[in-house]
Design a protein around this motif. Structure first.
Motif, mmCIF file in Angstrom:
data_model
loop_
_atom_site.group_PDB
_atom_site.id
_atom_site.type_symbol
_atom_site.label_atom_id
_atom_site.label_comp_id
_atom_site.label_asym_id
_atom_site.label_seq_id
_atom_site.Cartn_x
_atom_site.Cartn_y
_atom_site.Cartn_z
ATOM 1 N N ALA A 174 -5.898 6.214 4.751
ATOM 2 C CA ALA A 174 -6.845 6.121 3.643
ATOM 3 C C ALA A 174 -7.984 7.097 3.920
ATOM 4 C CB ALA A 174 -7.379 4.701 3.507
ATOM 5 N N ILE A 175 -8.197 8.022 3.027
ATOM 6 C CA ILE A 175 -9.242 9.030 3.198
ATOM 7 C C ILE A 175 -10.490 8.497 2.508
ATOM 8 C CG2 ILE A 175 -9.879 11.434 2.834
ATOM 9 C CD1 ILE A 175 -6.800 11.948 2.519
ATOM 10 N N LEU A 217 -0.838 9.909 2.360
ATOM 11 C CA LEU A 217 -2.291 10.024 2.321
ATOM 12 C C LEU A 217 -2.790 9.395 1.030
ATOM 13 C CD1 LEU A 217 -2.782 13.751 3.462
ATOM 14 C CD2 LEU A 217 -2.753 11.693 4.893
ATOM 15 N N LEU A 218 -3.743 8.481 1.139
ATOM 16 C CA LEU A 218 -4.348 7.846 -0.014
ATOM 17 C C LEU A 218 -5.831 8.184 -0.039
ATOM 18 C CD1 LEU A 218 -1.750 6.093 0.727
ATOM 19 C CD2 LEU A 218 -2.890 4.221 -0.476
ATOM 20 N N VAL A 219 -6.416 8.214 -1.212
ATOM 21 C CA VAL A 219 -7.844 8.483 -1.357
ATOM 22 C C VAL A 219 -8.524 7.224 -1.880
ATOM 23 C CG1 VAL A 219 -9.604 9.801 -2.606
ATOM 24 C CG2 VAL A 219 -7.578 10.963 -1.706
ATOM 25 N N LYS A 220 -9.609 6.809 -1.218
ATOM 26 C CA LYS A 220 -10.387 5.650 -1.649
ATOM 27 C C LYS A 220 -11.566 6.124 -2.472
ATOM 28 C CE LYS A 220 -12.153 1.220 -0.007
ATOM 29 N NZ LYS A 220 -12.169 0.292 1.153
ATOM 30 N N VAL A 242 -1.313 13.656 -3.016
ATOM 31 C CA VAL A 242 -1.821 12.349 -2.588
ATOM 32 C C VAL A 242 -0.848 11.269 -3.044
ATOM 33 C CG1 VAL A 242 -3.670 10.663 -2.995
ATOM 34 C CG2 VAL A 242 -4.228 13.038 -2.480
ATOM 35 N N ALA A 243 -0.529 10.343 -2.138
ATOM 36 C CA ALA A 243 0.506 9.341 -2.409
ATOM 37 C C ALA A 243 -0.007 8.173 -3.226
ATOM 38 C CB ALA A 243 1.088 8.831 -1.094
ATOM 39 N N GLY A 244 -1.322 7.948 -3.230
ATOM 40 C CA GLY A 244 -1.862 6.816 -3.963
ATOM 41 C C GLY A 244 -3.375 6.789 -3.906
ATOM 42 N N LEU A 245 -3.961 5.870 -4.643
ATOM 43 C CA LEU A 245 -5.407 5.681 -4.695
ATOM 44 C C LEU A 245 -5.758 4.259 -4.267
ATOM 45 C CD1 LEU A 245 -7.292 7.998 -5.870
ATOM 46 C CD2 LEU A 245 -4.918 8.149 -6.662
ATOM 47 N N PRO A 296 0.733 5.092 -7.349
ATOM 48 C CA PRO A 296 0.466 3.733 -6.862
ATOM 49 C C PRO A 296 -1.012 3.525 -6.578
ATOM 50 C CG PRO A 296 2.325 4.725 -5.700
ATOM 51 C CD PRO A 296 1.673 5.825 -6.482
ATOM 52 N N ILE A 297 -1.461 2.318 -6.871
ATOM 53 C CA ILE A 297 -2.871 1.966 -6.685
ATOM 54 C C ILE A 297 -2.967 0.692 -5.857
ATOM 55 C CG2 ILE A 297 -5.073 1.461 -7.818
ATOM 56 C CD1 ILE A 297 -3.734 2.587 -10.428
#
Length: 345
Positions: A174-175, A217-220, A242-245, A296-297
């Motif tokens: 999670a970035i 890698l996901l972004v928060k 990016v794979a998800g949020l 995906p979230i």
């Protein structure tokens, strides 16, 4: 109910009404008792496996970052019913965080304000702990952030260092570019800065994966972004694989606080808990609609019961995370959520 009426008040009395001391003592107890907790999982709600961004999760309910920053109680969380665990936010350099007091309970609002400032022992220390004790037995996310002493202009290398150190252990990263408690961090959500950061992290992840599949890698994201800013962020995420949020982090808003908490509500920091319920769900719905449900979230923010969890999934989340709700209501919340979400497809 027993936790809310007896256990939590006792913890606060023993800890001189200091929320951070309650947190620390709880982690210490969970870490010490985790080896004996293996049989508890069957009491915490039915398993309901689901595959999201290529990972198999035994359940949709996860522990959000911030609760176990340094991975000190990893084996306890699956025993309490969590289907995945996110540790951190961890930084490349160990740091003490912001001066105390920095964690405040707002009881009338079911809310917490924190300005912790990424207090953690550093990426190397977490890697050593994971190498020594192993992973928790459910998917492990690692939230990474910028070291406070590192300039924003040097953030990419700082994040990359954490990614390299922890790459052998994380099932996803999670970035964290959305905490309000590290100066300049939220500027990394801007298009130019985020483009540079994601390009660097994606390249590093691909190189570390070799012939294998790169770790997701996901972004928060922050709940305080405008729709236009969030749409721009989503474009950058799409361009860089990016794979998800993860939606959302804490908020700078004080909307929704009870008048009884007005004084404590003036404390600086990010607000989490019940006042964030509706806004977090709005952000999840915006992301889902904007990406046509293709991204995906993980929905997080103000989840205190079965209805909140179902509405988060209805808004478009594939998984959910809890932090403040769990801290205030206890392990029974995880069991309630697992049962409520079982069989959602």
């Amino acid at each position: 109910m027993l936790f809310e009426k007896l256990t939590r008040p006792a913890l606060y009395r023993l800890s001189r009404n200091d929320p951070e001391l309650v947190h620390e003592r709880t982690l210490r107890v969970l870490g010490a008792t985790a080896p004996a907790m293996g049989g508890l999982r069957r009491f915490s709600g039915a398993d309901d496996p689901v595959t999201v961004f290529g990972l198999r999760f035994p359940g949709r309910v996860g522990l959000a970052a911030g609760m176990d920053k340094d991975g000190r109680a990893l084996r306890a969380w699956p025993a309490l019913g969590f289907g995945f665990v996110e540790v951190g936010t961890v930084t490349h350099l160990a740091q003490p965080g912001n001066p105390k007091p920095r964690l405040f309970h707002l009881p009338a609002s079911d809310a917490v304000i924190n300005r912790m400032g990424f207090n953690n022992s550093g990426a190397e220390a977490l890697a050593r702990r994971l190498a020594r004790h192993g992973k928790p037995g459910v998917p492990l996310g690692v939230s990474i952030g910028k070291s406070k002493v590192v300039a924003v202009e040097e953030a990419v290398a700082d994040y990359q260092a954490s990614l390299r150190t922890l790459y052998p252990y994380a099932d996803y990263f999670a970035i964290n570019v959305s905490s309000p408690n590290t100066p300049g961090l939220r500027a990394l959500q801007d298009k130019g800065a985020l483009t540079e950061l994601l390009a660097g992290l994606r390249a590093t992840s691909v190189a570390l994966a070799g012939s294998g599949t790169p770790t997701p890698l996901l972004v928060k994201v922050a709940p305080d972004l405008s729709d236009d800013a969030l749409a721009e962020l989503l474009e950058v995420c799409d361009a860089h694989g990016v794979a998800g949020l993860i939606a959302t982090n804490t908020t700078l808003s004080r909307e929704g606080l009870s008048p009884a908490d007005a004084r404590t509500g003036q404390e600086a920091g990010g607000l989490s808990g019940r006042p964030l319920t509706e806004r977090a769900r709005e952000v999840v719905r915006f992301i889902h609609d904007r990406t046509e449900g293709k991204v995906p979230i993980i929905g997080v923010g103000g989840i205190f019961g079965a209805t909140d969890a179902r509405r988060m999934l209805d808004a478009g989340a594939s998984l959910i995370q809890v932090y403040t709700g769990f801290a205030l209501k206890g392990p029974g919340l995880v069991r309630e959520l697992n049962r409520a979400l079982a069989g959602r497809g």
